[in-house]
Design a protein around this motif. Sequence first.
Motif, PDB file in Angstrom:
ATOM      1  N   TRP A 143       0.893  -1.248  -0.036  1.00 48.02           N
ATOM      2  CA  TRP A 143      -0.079  -0.021  -0.123  1.00 48.02           C
ATOM      3  C   TRP A 143       0.964   1.285  -0.049  1.00 48.02           C
ATOM      4  O   TRP A 143       0.711   2.169  -0.915  1.00 48.02           O
ATOM      5  N   LEU A 144       1.804   1.159   0.976  1.00 48.32           N
ATOM      6  CA  LEU A 144       2.609   2.424   0.931  1.00 48.32           C
ATOM      7  C   LEU A 144       3.448   2.692  -0.239  1.00 48.32           C
ATOM      8  O   LEU A 144       3.805   3.961  -0.924  1.00 48.32           O
ATOM      9  N   ASP A 145       4.112   1.647  -0.651  1.00 50.02           N
ATOM     10  CA  ASP A 145       5.105   1.812  -1.892  1.00 50.02           C
ATOM     11  C   ASP A 145       4.600   1.792  -3.171  1.00 50.02           C
ATOM     12  O   ASP A 145       5.241   2.158  -4.014  1.00 50.02           O
ATOM     13  N   GLU A 146       3.409   1.371  -3.333  1.00 53.77           N
ATOM     14  CA  GLU A 146       2.717   1.475  -4.393  1.00 53.77           C
ATOM     15  C   GLU A 146       1.375   2.370  -4.564  1.00 53.77           C
ATOM     16  O   GLU A 146       1.730   3.342  -5.389  1.00 53.77           O
ATOM     17  N   PHE A 147       0.327   2.255  -3.626  1.00 55.68           N
ATOM     18  CA  PHE A 147      -0.538   3.420  -3.903  1.00 55.68           C
ATOM     19  C   PHE A 147      -0.372   4.650  -3.383  1.00 55.68           C
ATOM     20  O   PHE A 147      -0.506   5.644  -4.030  1.00 55.68           O
ATOM     21  N   VAL A 148       0.150   4.708  -2.335  1.00 55.17           N
ATOM     22  CA  VAL A 148       0.680   5.781  -1.715  1.00 55.17           C
ATOM     23  C   VAL A 148       1.710   6.600  -2.375  1.00 55.17           C
ATOM     24  O   VAL A 148       1.750   7.790  -2.856  1.00 55.17           O
ATOM     25  N   ASN A 149       2.667   5.929  -3.183  1.00 54.69           N
ATOM     26  CA  ASN A 149       3.916   6.452  -3.695  1.00 54.69           C
ATOM     27  C   ASN A 149       3.248   7.235  -5.025  1.00 54.69           C
ATOM     28  O   ASN A 149       3.791   7.971  -5.450  1.00 54.69           O
ATOM     29  N   GLU A 150       2.164   6.450  -5.531  1.00 58.10           N
ATOM     30  CA  GLU A 150       1.573   6.923  -6.750  1.00 58.10           C
ATOM     31  C   GLU A 150       0.657   8.187  -6.703  1.00 58.10           C
ATOM     32  O   GLU A 150       0.625   9.194  -7.602  1.00 58.10           O
ATOM     33  N   HIS A 151       0.226   8.172  -5.393  1.00 56.58           N
ATOM     34  CA  HIS A 151      -0.976   9.162  -5.179  1.00 56.58           C
ATOM     35  C   HIS A 151      -0.734  10.234  -4.261  1.00 56.58           C
ATOM     36  O   HIS A 151      -1.636  11.003  -3.821  1.00 56.58           O
ATOM     37  N   SER A 152       0.809  10.367  -3.961  1.00 58.54           N
ATOM     38  CA  SER A 152       0.936  11.505  -2.823  1.00 58.54           C
ATOM     39  C   SER A 152       2.106  12.300  -3.705  1.00 58.54           C
ATOM     40  O   SER A 152       2.857  11.687  -4.436  1.00 58.54           O
ATOM     41  N   SER A 153       2.252  13.377  -3.574  1.00 60.37           N
ATOM     42  CA  SER A 153       3.251  14.403  -4.061  1.00 60.37           C
ATOM     43  C   SER A 153       4.617  14.025  -3.537  1.00 60.37           C
ATOM     44  O   SER A 153       5.618  14.174  -4.375  1.00 60.37           O
ATOM     45  N   ALA A 154       4.701  13.584  -2.358  1.00 58.45           N
ATOM     46  CA  ALA A 154       6.050  13.217  -1.823  1.00 58.45           C
ATOM     47  C   ALA A 154       6.574  11.755  -2.111  1.00 58.45           C
ATOM     48  O   ALA A 154       7.712  11.522  -2.103  1.00 58.45           O
ATOM     49  N   GLY A 155       5.603  11.153  -2.607  1.00 63.65           N
ATOM     50  CA  GLY A 155       5.930   9.574  -2.924  1.00 63.65           C
ATOM     51  C   GLY A 155       6.019   8.693  -1.705  1.00 63.65           C
ATOM     52  O   GLY A 155       6.130   9.222  -0.393  1.00 63.65           O
ATOM     53  N   HIS A 156       6.661   7.401  -1.960  1.00 66.11           N
ATOM     54  CA  HIS A 156       6.790   6.688  -0.672  1.00 66.11           C
ATOM     55  C   HIS A 156       7.946   5.508  -1.029  1.00 66.11           C
ATOM     56  O   HIS A 156       7.211   4.642  -1.716  1.00 66.11           O
ATOM     57  N   GLN A 157       8.891   5.194  -0.517  1.00 61.77           N
ATOM     58  CA  GLN A 157       9.649   4.169  -0.641  1.00 61.77           C
ATOM     59  C   GLN A 157      10.227   3.738   0.647  1.00 61.77           C
ATOM     60  O   GLN A 157      11.148   4.608   1.236  1.00 61.77           O
ATOM     61  N   MET A 216      -8.258   0.939  -1.391  1.00 57.30           N
ATOM     62  CA  MET A 216      -8.314   0.293  -0.024  1.00 57.30           C
ATOM     63  C   MET A 216      -8.857  -1.054  -0.041  1.00 57.30           C
ATOM     64  O   MET A 216      -8.307  -1.874   0.478  1.00 57.30           O
ATOM     65  N   TYR A 217      -9.727  -1.377  -0.818  1.00 61.47           N
ATOM     66  CA  TYR A 217     -10.315  -2.807  -0.939  1.00 61.47           C
ATOM     67  C   TYR A 217      -9.439  -3.675  -1.715  1.00 61.47           C
ATOM     68  O   TYR A 217      -9.314  -4.623  -1.391  1.00 61.47           O
ATOM     69  N   ASP A 218      -8.548  -3.030  -2.733  1.00 62.22           N
ATOM     70  CA  ASP A 218      -7.529  -3.907  -3.150  1.00 62.22           C
ATOM     71  C   ASP A 218      -6.668  -4.375  -2.504  1.00 62.22           C
ATOM     72  O   ASP A 218      -5.952  -5.478  -2.641  1.00 62.22           O
ATOM     73  N   TYR A 219      -6.274  -3.725  -1.401  1.00 68.71           N
ATOM     74  CA  TYR A 219      -5.090  -3.822  -0.625  1.00 68.71           C
ATOM     75  C   TYR A 219      -5.442  -4.587   0.642  1.00 68.71           C
ATOM     76  O   TYR A 219      -4.782  -5.287   1.283  1.00 68.71           O
ATOM     77  N   PHE A 220      -6.719  -4.182   1.338  1.00 65.98           N
ATOM     78  CA  PHE A 220      -6.828  -4.433   2.877  1.00 65.98           C
ATOM     79  C   PHE A 220      -8.367  -5.229   2.958  1.00 65.98           C
ATOM     80  O   PHE A 220      -9.207  -4.956   2.014  1.00 65.98           O
ATOM     81  N   ASN A 221      -8.313  -6.078   3.906  1.00 62.17           N
ATOM     82  CA  ASN A 221      -9.616  -6.665   4.124  1.00 62.17           C
ATOM     83  C   ASN A 221     -10.467  -5.724   5.015  1.00 62.17           C
ATOM     84  O   ASN A 221      -9.890  -5.064   6.175  1.00 62.17           O
ATOM     85  N   ILE A 222     -11.653  -5.230   4.804  1.00 63.85           N
ATOM     86  CA  ILE A 222     -12.457  -4.146   5.198  1.00 63.85           C
ATOM     87  C   ILE A 222     -13.867  -4.704   5.480  1.00 63.85           C
ATOM     88  O   ILE A 222     -14.405  -5.199   4.605  1.00 63.85           O
ATOM     89  N   SER A 223     -14.288  -4.545   6.747  1.00 71.86           N
ATOM     90  CA  SER A 223     -15.674  -4.928   7.103  1.00 71.86           C
ATOM     91  C   SER A 223     -16.482  -3.739   7.543  1.00 71.86           C
ATOM     92  O   SER A 223     -15.994  -2.937   8.436  1.00 71.86           O
TER      93      SER A 223
END
Length: 245
Positions: A143-157, A216-223
């Motif tokens: 989630w952090l290195d893929e989704f957050v990295n793509e959708h935040s200006s600072a990225g994430h690695q 969120m639903y792609d990466y996590f189990n959500i109930s």
Amino acid sequence: MRLPTTSAPWAMQDYPQARQRELNGLLDLVELKKGMVVVDVQAAGGYVSDAIHARLDGAVRCVCIEPSDALRARISPRHTVLAEPVHAFPSVPAQSADLVVGLAGLHHSDDMRATVKECYRVLKPGGHFVLCDVEIGSAEARWLDEFVNEHSSAGHQGSFITVDLLDGLLGDAGFGGANVSRKSVPWAFASEDDAVRFFLGLFGLQCDLSTLRAGMYDYFNISADALGCSVDWNLLYARGTRPLN
């Protein structure tokens, strides 16, 4: 130093209980005592230090290590705040702390080994180091290195961890009685909409809500039901003790 994506200031303010299980999982590893000196490594906005201060009715000194100007500005003035990197905080004297805590900040260190050794250096004999962080290959890491990295200006690695790596880092630094375990600490919300909004703010995302919800639903189990919403969240937790001799 790989600074984390800067969260929106309202995220933790509006949803202070969202990460309560994550926080409890960390603080339950140690007995908090009044009069302690606590070093909070990668303190962000002071979330952990604020919780310790509240639990001890203010009878504690918290030293917050936070290299980000934006996050450091959010830390309460009741704490001592240091603008130093998490792999070297020389302003903290050797053997001056009773407890060192780290909540999901180790993966931003340029040198995790140096960070753990610094935590050992500042602890008094018999003092404890407790931390939690993201495991390599986990949904949280992706989630952090893929989704957050793509959708935040600072990225994430991030430089994430394994049980063996964390156990080795603690042992090499000199910690005794090291214990590392994987814990499920779901984030809790009143509704799915609140969960989506929290993720948007906490991770500093710049995408529309439908994209975020689907991600969120792609990466996590959500109930989610009429009683609330739970987002599965898992971290590695560890505790090490500086020997008395």
